[in-house]
Design a protein around this motif. Structure first.
Motif, PDB file in Angstrom:
ATOM      1  N   VAL A 237      43.452  41.983  43.347  1.00 51.01           N
ATOM      2  CA  VAL A 237      42.205  42.126  44.108  1.00 51.01           C
ATOM      3  C   VAL A 237      41.702  40.759  44.564  1.00 51.01           C
ATOM      4  O   VAL A 237      41.330  40.570  45.734  1.00 51.01           O
ATOM      5  CB  VAL A 237      41.131  42.838  43.247  1.00 51.01           C
ATOM      6  CG1 VAL A 237      39.774  42.790  43.941  1.00 51.01           C
ATOM      7  CG2 VAL A 237      41.541  44.280  42.970  1.00 51.01           C
ATOM      8  N   THR A 238      41.724  39.776  43.664  1.00 49.46           N
ATOM      9  CA  THR A 238      41.240  38.430  43.987  1.00 49.46           C
ATOM     10  C   THR A 238      42.082  37.784  45.075  1.00 49.46           C
ATOM     11  O   THR A 238      41.547  37.195  46.023  1.00 49.46           O
ATOM     12  CB  THR A 238      41.259  37.544  42.725  1.00 49.46           C
ATOM     13  OG1 THR A 238      40.435  38.140  41.715  1.00 49.46           O
ATOM     14  CG2 THR A 238      40.733  36.152  43.036  1.00 49.46           C
ATOM     15  N   VAL A 239      43.409  37.881  44.943  1.00 51.45           N
ATOM     16  CA  VAL A 239      44.307  37.265  45.928  1.00 51.45           C
ATOM     17  C   VAL A 239      44.136  37.913  47.295  1.00 51.45           C
ATOM     18  O   VAL A 239      44.109  37.220  48.322  1.00 51.45           O
ATOM     19  CB  VAL A 239      45.772  37.360  45.451  1.00 51.45           C
ATOM     20  CG1 VAL A 239      46.736  37.012  46.583  1.00 51.45           C
ATOM     21  CG2 VAL A 239      46.006  36.425  44.272  1.00 51.45           C
ATOM     22  N   SER A 240      44.009  39.231  47.354  1.00 51.53           N
ATOM     23  CA  SER A 240      43.847  39.927  48.634  1.00 51.53           C
ATOM     24  C   SER A 240      42.558  39.494  49.329  1.00 51.53           C
ATOM     25  O   SER A 240      42.553  39.212  50.542  1.00 51.53           O
ATOM     26  CB  SER A 240      43.841  41.446  48.419  1.00 51.53           C
ATOM     27  OG  SER A 240      45.077  41.897  47.915  1.00 51.53           O
ATOM     28  N   ILE A 241      41.460  39.405  48.574  1.00 54.14           N
ATOM     29  CA  ILE A 241      40.184  38.989  49.168  1.00 54.14           C
ATOM     30  C   ILE A 241      40.249  37.522  49.587  1.00 54.14           C
ATOM     31  O   ILE A 241      39.781  37.144  50.670  1.00 54.14           O
ATOM     32  CB  ILE A 241      39.039  39.216  48.173  1.00 54.14           C
ATOM     33  CG1 ILE A 241      38.816  40.728  47.973  1.00 54.14           C
ATOM     34  CG2 ILE A 241      37.748  38.564  48.673  1.00 54.14           C
ATOM     35  CD1 ILE A 241      37.765  41.068  46.939  1.00 54.14           C
TER      36      ILE A 241
END
Length: 261
Positions: A237-241
């Motif tokens: 989730v963090t990497v995608s955002i």
């Protein structure tokens, strides 16, 4: 003319190390390596070609590590990796003919949607769930399309593959991560072959960064296998955002140009 000094090579090695660690768990390693090479003064086309070379070491190392621990059968998944490679070859060939502005426009919003999907899905874990797409349709339909995208543009490939394995193939997060890295290895091979033929690869830089990628991916895959879904889900989730924000922050992003920002 780019000159690879010892100091620059050391920094790029560290960038490869960090990218390999992140990419082995959640994808998105290109978010680190591409900007690092551009900041070092490497021309964009050579940065893309060299990125595929060093990515081979990271995706290959992670795939081997996951396979050794029984999370992916490399021989069984070989045909699917070949489909990813074939798609990437076509994508890389067309990259020189078709502007990628439309991809730059929609990609950040697709990545945010992926982050929301994984962030709000409460029952994602290590257990496989119901498959929504047949194995053949997934291998010969979905996989080549993502491989094509990886060869033509690239950022977010790992996130798209993870989404496919979880939402369509019904894999648990750790199993999806392991299979994603092997298919990413296949697409890297296909795209690298095209960039190699066009002379867009800086071998010294690629091999130095590849060494960092190899080490980082080995550490990242072991960390993912130890922590499982507990670390994979939040990092994905963090990497995608973060990748979506990074793309929107680019002054050359079509949306910013249209809005005059």
């Amino acid at each position: 003319m780019f000159e690879a000094t010892l100091q620059i090579l050391c920094w790029l090695f560290l960038a490869g190390l960090l990218a390999g660690f992140i990419d082995a768990i959640a994808g998105g390693g290109g978010m680190v390596t591409i900007p690092a090479m551009l900041l070092a003064g490497i021309p964009p086309l050579q940065a893309l070609g060299t990125n595929k070379l060093q990515s081979l070491f990271g995706s290959g190392s992670a795939s081997w590590s996951y396979a050794r621990h029984g999370h992916v059968d490399l021989k069984q998944q070989g045909p699917m990796a070949l489909c990813a490679a074939a798609g990437a070859v076509l994508g890389a060939l067309l990259a020189t003919l078709i502007p990628a502005d439309w991809l730059k426009l929609v990609l950040p919003f697709l990545l945010i949607a992926i982050a929301i999907y994984f962030g709000l899905k409460p029952n994602l874990g290590s257990v496989d769930r119901h498959r929504r797409m047949s194995e053949h349709a997934f291998a010969f339909g979905f996989v080549p399309v993502i491989g094509f995208y990886d060869g033509m543009f690239g950022p977010g490939t790992g996130s798209f593959l993870m989404l496919g394995f979880v939402a369509l193939a019904g894999y648990g997060l750790l199993k999806a991560t392991a299979h994603t890295k092997f298919l990413n290895f296949g697409s890297n091979v296909g795209a690298f072959a095209v960039f190699l033929l066009t002379g867009s690869v800086l071998w010294k830089v690629g091999l130095v960064m590849g060494a960092g990628q190899f080490i980082g991916a080995h550490l990242g895959s072991r960390f993912a296998m130890k922590q499982g879904a507990r670390i994979i889900k939040p990092l994905l989730v963090t990497v995608s955002i973060a990748l979506a924000i990074r793309l929107l922050a680019d002054p050359a992003h079509p949306l910013r140009i249209w809005l005059g920002l």
